[in-house]
Design a protein around this motif. Structure first.
Motif, PDB file in Angstrom:
ATOM      1  N   TYR A   1       6.006  14.491 -16.646  1.00 36.62           N
ATOM      2  CA  TYR A   1       5.458  13.134 -16.638  1.00 36.62           C
ATOM      3  C   TYR A   1       6.029  12.282 -17.767  1.00 36.62           C
ATOM      4  O   TYR A   1       6.317  11.107 -17.583  1.00 36.62           O
ATOM      5  CB  TYR A   1       3.930  13.170 -16.737  1.00 36.62           C
ATOM      6  N   LEU A   2       6.209  12.848 -18.918  1.00 39.44           N
ATOM      7  CA  LEU A   2       6.691  12.086 -20.072  1.00 39.44           C
ATOM      8  C   LEU A   2       8.207  11.886 -20.059  1.00 39.44           C
ATOM      9  O   LEU A   2       8.733  11.160 -20.893  1.00 39.44           O
ATOM     10  CB  LEU A   2       6.258  12.764 -21.373  1.00 39.44           C
ATOM     11  N   SER A   3       8.882  12.491 -19.110  1.00 36.03           N
ATOM     12  CA  SER A   3      10.335  12.294 -19.031  1.00 36.03           C
ATOM     13  C   SER A   3      10.630  10.923 -18.407  1.00 36.03           C
ATOM     14  O   SER A   3       9.733  10.219 -17.951  1.00 36.03           O
ATOM     15  CB  SER A   3      10.981  13.403 -18.186  1.00 36.03           C
ATOM     16  N   SER A   4      11.886  10.578 -18.361  1.00 42.40           N
ATOM     17  CA  SER A   4      12.275   9.280 -17.792  1.00 42.40           C
ATOM     18  C   SER A   4      12.290   9.296 -16.269  1.00 42.40           C
ATOM     19  O   SER A   4      12.497   8.254 -15.642  1.00 42.40           O
ATOM     20  CB  SER A   4      13.647   8.869 -18.335  1.00 42.40           C
ATOM     21  N   LEU A   5      12.061  10.452 -15.665  1.00 41.44           N
ATOM     22  CA  LEU A   5      12.081  10.560 -14.207  1.00 41.44           C
ATOM     23  C   LEU A   5      11.047   9.646 -13.553  1.00 41.44           C
ATOM     24  O   LEU A   5      11.335   8.997 -12.546  1.00 41.44           O
ATOM     25  CB  LEU A   5      11.822  12.008 -13.766  1.00 41.44           C
ATOM     26  N   ASN A   6       9.869   9.609 -14.118  1.00 39.87           N
ATOM     27  CA  ASN A   6       8.791   8.802 -13.540  1.00 39.87           C
ATOM     28  C   ASN A   6       9.170   7.318 -13.548  1.00 39.87           C
ATOM     29  O   ASN A   6       8.987   6.618 -12.550  1.00 39.87           O
ATOM     30  CB  ASN A   6       7.492   9.042 -14.318  1.00 39.87           C
ATOM     31  N   GLU A   7       9.696   6.844 -14.666  1.00 43.71           N
ATOM     32  CA  GLU A   7      10.102   5.439 -14.770  1.00 43.71           C
ATOM     33  C   GLU A   7      11.249   5.112 -13.823  1.00 43.71           C
ATOM     34  O   GLU A   7      11.262   4.058 -13.189  1.00 43.71           O
ATOM     35  CB  GLU A   7      10.520   5.113 -16.201  1.00 43.71           C
ATOM     36  N   GLU A   8      12.229   6.011 -13.745  1.00 42.01           N
ATOM     37  CA  GLU A   8      13.378   5.783 -12.865  1.00 42.01           C
ATOM     38  C   GLU A   8      12.942   5.731 -11.401  1.00 42.01           C
ATOM     39  O   GLU A   8      13.410   4.875 -10.643  1.00 42.01           O
ATOM     40  CB  GLU A   8      14.425   6.878 -13.074  1.00 42.01           C
ATOM     41  N   TYR A   9      12.077   6.658 -11.020  1.00 41.42           N
ATOM     42  CA  TYR A   9      11.598   6.669  -9.632  1.00 41.42           C
ATOM     43  C   TYR A   9      10.830   5.384  -9.324  1.00 41.42           C
ATOM     44  O   TYR A   9      11.037   4.768  -8.279  1.00 41.42           O
ATOM     45  CB  TYR A   9      10.706   7.890  -9.370  1.00 41.42           C
TER      46      TYR A   9
ATOM     47  N   VAL B   1       0.839  -1.199   0.000  1.00 41.94           N
ATOM     48  CA  VAL B   1       0.000   0.000   0.000  1.00 41.94           C
ATOM     49  C   VAL B   1       0.876   1.252   0.000  1.00 41.94           C
ATOM     50  O   VAL B   1       0.613   2.215  -0.732  1.00 41.94           O
ATOM     51  CB  VAL B   1      -0.962  -0.010   1.213  1.00 41.94           C
ATOM     52  N   LYS B   2       1.936   1.211   0.801  1.00 42.08           N
ATOM     53  CA  LYS B   2       2.856   2.354   0.864  1.00 42.08           C
ATOM     54  C   LYS B   2       3.494   2.608  -0.501  1.00 42.08           C
ATOM     55  O   LYS B   2       3.582   3.748  -0.951  1.00 42.08           O
ATOM     56  CB  LYS B   2       3.926   2.095   1.922  1.00 42.08           C
ATOM     57  N   LEU B   3       3.937   1.543  -1.176  1.00 43.07           N
ATOM     58  CA  LEU B   3       4.535   1.676  -2.512  1.00 43.07           C
ATOM     59  C   LEU B   3       3.531   2.272  -3.493  1.00 43.07           C
ATOM     60  O   LEU B   3       3.856   3.206  -4.236  1.00 43.07           O
ATOM     61  CB  LEU B   3       5.029   0.322  -3.019  1.00 43.07           C
ATOM     62  N   ASP B   4       2.325   1.742  -3.496  1.00 48.58           N
ATOM     63  CA  ASP B   4       1.295   2.246  -4.411  1.00 48.58           C
ATOM     64  C   ASP B   4       1.025   3.730  -4.172  1.00 48.58           C
ATOM     65  O   ASP B   4       0.901   4.509  -5.131  1.00 48.58           O
ATOM     66  CB  ASP B   4       0.005   1.444  -4.259  1.00 48.58           C
ATOM     67  N   ASN B   5       0.953   4.128  -2.909  1.00 47.37           N
ATOM     68  CA  ASN B   5       0.712   5.537  -2.586  1.00 47.37           C
ATOM     69  C   ASN B   5       1.873   6.420  -3.031  1.00 47.37           C
ATOM     70  O   ASN B   5       1.659   7.509  -3.578  1.00 47.37           O
ATOM     71  CB  ASN B   5       0.462   5.708  -1.089  1.00 47.37           C
ATOM     72  N   GLU B   6       3.102   5.964  -2.798  1.00 47.95           N
ATOM     73  CA  GLU B   6       4.278   6.733  -3.214  1.00 47.95           C
ATOM     74  C   GLU B   6       4.310   6.918  -4.730  1.00 47.95           C
ATOM     75  O   GLU B   6       4.584   8.014  -5.220  1.00 47.95           O
ATOM     76  CB  GLU B   6       5.569   6.031  -2.775  1.00 47.95           C
ATOM     77  N   LEU B   7       4.044   5.831  -5.459  1.00 47.28           N
ATOM     78  CA  LEU B   7       4.062   5.918  -6.914  1.00 47.28           C
ATOM     79  C   LEU B   7       2.964   6.844  -7.431  1.00 47.28           C
ATOM     80  O   LEU B   7       3.180   7.609  -8.372  1.00 47.28           O
ATOM     81  CB  LEU B   7       3.940   4.529  -7.541  1.00 47.28           C
TER      82      LEU B   7
ATOM     83  N   ILE C   1       1.496  12.101  -9.747  1.00 41.98           N
ATOM     84  CA  ILE C   1       0.762  13.375  -9.680  1.00 41.98           C
ATOM     85  C   ILE C   1       1.735  14.547  -9.696  1.00 41.98           C
ATOM     86  O   ILE C   1       1.507  15.549 -10.381  1.00 41.98           O
ATOM     87  CB  ILE C   1      -0.146  13.403  -8.435  1.00 41.98           C
ATOM     88  N   LEU C   2       2.832  14.406  -8.957  1.00 41.55           N
ATOM     89  CA  LEU C   2       3.841  15.456  -8.921  1.00 41.55           C
ATOM     90  C   LEU C   2       4.436  15.697 -10.305  1.00 41.55           C
ATOM     91  O   LEU C   2       4.578  16.843 -10.743  1.00 41.55           O
ATOM     92  CB  LEU C   2       4.955  15.082  -7.935  1.00 41.55           C
ATOM     93  N   THR C   3       4.758  14.637 -11.019  1.00 46.03           N
ATOM     94  CA  THR C   3       5.340  14.809 -12.355  1.00 46.03           C
ATOM     95  C   THR C   3       4.311  15.339 -13.352  1.00 46.03           C
ATOM     96  O   THR C   3       4.676  16.034 -14.295  1.00 46.03           O
ATOM     97  CB  THR C   3       5.944  13.490 -12.883  1.00 46.03           C
ATOM     98  N   LEU C   4       3.041  15.007 -13.137  1.00 47.04           N
ATOM     99  CA  LEU C   4       1.997  15.564 -14.005  1.00 47.04           C
ATOM    100  C   LEU C   4       1.847  17.066 -13.785  1.00 47.04           C
ATOM    101  O   LEU C   4       1.670  17.827 -14.739  1.00 47.04           O
ATOM    102  CB  LEU C   4       0.663  14.872 -13.746  1.00 47.04           C
ATOM    103  N   THR C   5       1.920  17.479 -12.520  1.00 45.76           N
ATOM    104  CA  THR C   5       1.710  18.903 -12.221  1.00 45.76           C
ATOM    105  C   THR C   5       2.896  19.771 -12.626  1.00 45.76           C
ATOM    106  O   THR C   5       2.721  20.940 -12.933  1.00 45.76           O
ATOM    107  CB  THR C   5       1.421  19.121 -10.719  1.00 45.76           C
ATOM    108  N   ASN C   6       4.102  19.201 -12.629  1.00 45.49           N
ATOM    109  CA  ASN C   6       5.242  20.035 -13.012  1.00 45.49           C
ATOM    110  C   ASN C   6       5.669  19.830 -14.467  1.00 45.49           C
ATOM    111  O   ASN C   6       6.696  20.327 -14.893  1.00 45.49           O
ATOM    112  CB  ASN C   6       6.427  19.849 -12.053  1.00 45.49           C
ATOM    113  N   GLY C   7       4.888  19.033 -15.203  1.00 44.55           N
ATOM    114  CA  GLY C   7       5.128  18.893 -16.631  1.00 44.55           C
ATOM    115  C   GLY C   7       6.241  17.931 -17.006  1.00 44.55           C
ATOM    116  O   GLY C   7       6.720  17.964 -18.142  1.00 44.55           O
TER     117      GLY C   7
END
Length: 167
Positions: free
Chosen positions: A55-63, A36-42, A47-53
């Motif tokens: 999301y489509l970068s590799s940051l989301n996948e790496e995290y 549950v903790k993992l799902d919430n963190e992801l 949401i954070l990457t969507l709000t700062n634009g």
């Protein structure tokens, strides 16, 4: 409860001792909490990457990759501790058995059960005791049962077991 922290069938789980089953339930609950903790963190990171634009970068996948690797590491530690402790047939050093860690009852304390299921579980634990007076004395001294069943169901069980004194 479904057990997926280790590969164990329902038949094998039913053959476990009370202590081993408590260890298994505790480890499974901790694994479920980690999931549950993992799902919430992801979800928060997405949401954070969507709000700062970004999301489509590799940051989301790496995290997500790093978070899942850490999750798997923690689950593996839980799994290894569980297997080791089950082989000993004892709780861990801190006595963690799924609730407050201070229960030495012979039955599994599972607050996910309904009160009726708890009542049946505790009743079935005490019924095999041959001496009705001893059975009642043990129940009277069982503080875990009082807390676990609540006053109403504890009184029902006490009254039920008291009936055997007159026979």
């Amino acid at each position: 409860m479904t057990y997926d922290i280790i590969d164990i069938s329902q038949e094998e789980a039913e053959k476990l001792t009370t202590v081993q089953l408590k260890l298994l339930r505790t480890a499974q609950q901790k694994k479920n909490e980690l999931t549950v903790k993992l799902d919430n963190e992801l979800e928060e990171y997405t949401i954070l990457t969507l709000t700062n634009g970004s999301y489509l970068s590799s940051l989301n996948e790496e995290y997500a990759k790093k978070a899942r690797a850490e999750y798997e590491r923690q689950v593996e530690v839980l799994r290894e501790q569980l297997i080791f402790n089950m082989s000993l047939g004892e709780p861990t050093v801190d006595g963690d058995t799924g609730d407050d860690g201070n229960d030495d009852s012979g039955y599994i304390v599972d607050y996910e059960l309904t009160y009726l299921e708890r009542y049946i579980q505790v009743r079935d634990y005490y019924l095999p005791i041959a001496d009705p007076a001893e059975r009642l004395a043990l129940l009277r001294a069982d503080e875990v049962a009082q807390k676990y069943l609540g006053q109403t169901y504890y009184n029902y069980l006490y009254d039920y077991l008291s009936q055997f004194l007159n026979q």
